[in-house]
Design an enzyme around this catalytic site. Structure first.
Site, PDB file in Angstrom:
ATOM      1  CG  PHE B  39      15.492  -7.355   5.125  1.00  0.00           C
ATOM      2  CD1 PHE B  39      14.772  -8.161   6.002  1.00  0.00           C
ATOM      3  CD2 PHE B  39      15.008  -6.077   4.859  1.00  0.00           C
ATOM      4  CE1 PHE B  39      13.595  -7.712   6.590  1.00  0.00           C
ATOM      5  CE2 PHE B  39      13.825  -5.624   5.445  1.00  0.00           C
ATOM      6  CZ  PHE B  39      13.119  -6.444   6.308  1.00  0.00           C
ATOM      7  CB  VAL B  77      16.549  -5.976   0.297  1.00  0.00           C
ATOM      8  CG1 VAL B  77      16.922  -7.435   0.082  1.00  0.00           C
ATOM      9  CG2 VAL B  77      15.157  -5.850   0.909  1.00  0.00           C
ATOM     10  CB  CYS B  78      22.218  -6.881   1.062  1.00  0.00           C
ATOM     11  SG  CYS B  78      23.769  -7.107   0.164  1.00  0.00           S
ATOM     12  CB  ILE B  79      21.393  -4.954  -4.441  1.00  0.00           C
ATOM     13  CG1 ILE B  79      20.933  -5.293  -5.851  1.00  0.00           C
ATOM     14  CG2 ILE B  79      22.846  -4.487  -4.427  1.00  0.00           C
ATOM     15  CD1 ILE B  79      20.799  -4.086  -6.742  1.00  0.00           C
ATOM     16  CB  ALA B  82      18.404  -9.433  -2.873  1.00  0.00           C
TER      17      ALA B  82
END
Lengths: 126, 130
Positions: B39, B77-79, B82
């Site tokens: 994501f 999820v791309c930190i 995010a």
């Protein structure tokens, strides 16, 4: 790290289609390229369409408080990302002279773009 | 074949998320292996654990969670994308001095290096949303 433009294949080709302002595509594409290079992947960049504007020198960060992309472009060499290509049609559309680009990029068009994509294991488009 | 999905679209505002979930189910139904969903950009909103859509609409966050539980598909999820958007797990919330958190397992915050690895290691990386 002086590979021929259409010679040895790379691991990742990042295609950048958006200019430095208005969206975060360019920044995120460059981030992906830097991360991949930091992990030892061989990365090439292709600037297309409005993305060629990223290479026009003298652009500031602007009043929105976002980071400009010029400092990131200046770091590419440090990450051994030295295979930069720019779409000749995109340059012509924006009236940008190839010799004014910073950093320098190899102008390619048409079939050469298809060949460039084909010689990379992974292509990510931003 | 080994597949991975890159999802860039937020749920409900963009068809990308709905299509990606349907594609994930279809790939598995065909007997392929789906390694992970990554994501990125607006796609990180798919990980919002507080999402509460009307009951007569698909619940996408639950949909991803079920996909993980039934088939072991990793939800990455791309930190960086995010945190900017308030999509934060308990560890990151504590690190940044925030109360509450908006991401929980099986979603995991991870780095862009994971996206590159997925793209190079899987046979196909399919992107939804642009």
């Amino acid at each position: 790290m002086s590979e021929e433009p259409n010679g040895d294949s790379g691991d990742l080709l990042v295609i950048l289609r958006h200019g430095p302002h208005g969206t975060s595509y360019l920044k995120e594409g460059l981030d992906t390229a830097l991360v991949a290079a930091a992990f030892g992947r061989r990365v090439s960049l292709l600037f297309m369409a409005s993305g060629v504007a990223a290479l026009v020198p003298g652009q500031g960060a602007g009043p929105l408080g976002q980071k400009g992309t010029q400092p990131t472009l200046a770091m590419l060499e440090m990450y051994d990302i030295d295979r930069l290509f720019v779409d000749g049609a995109g340059l012509a559309e924006l009236g940008v002279a190839p010799e004014s680009l910073t950093p320098e990029a190899t102008v390619i068009e048409g079939d050469a773009i298809a060949a460039l994509m084909a010689e990379h294991a992974l292509v990510l488009t931003f | 074949m080994r597949y991975a999905i890159l999802l860039l679209g937020a749920p409900y505002s963009h068809q990308a998320a709905h299509s990606a979930l349907r594609f994930a189910r279809a790939v598995i139904a065909r007997g392929h292996h789906l390694e992970a969903v990554f994501f990125y950009r607006e796609g990180v909103h798919n990980a919002a654990r507080l999402a509460s859509p009307p009951q007569d609409e698909p619940h996408l966050v639950d949909g991803w969670t079920t996909l993980n539980q039934e088939h072991g598909v990793r939800l990455e999820v791309c930190i960086a994308a995010a945190l900017r958007r308030g999509i934060v797990d308990a560890d990151e919330a504590a690190r940044h001095g925030k109360q509450g958190h908006s991401v929980q397992a099986p979603f995991e915050l991870t780095g862009l290096g994971q996206l590159v690895d997925l793209g190079l290691e899987c046979d196909r990386l399919i992107t939804f949303g642009a």
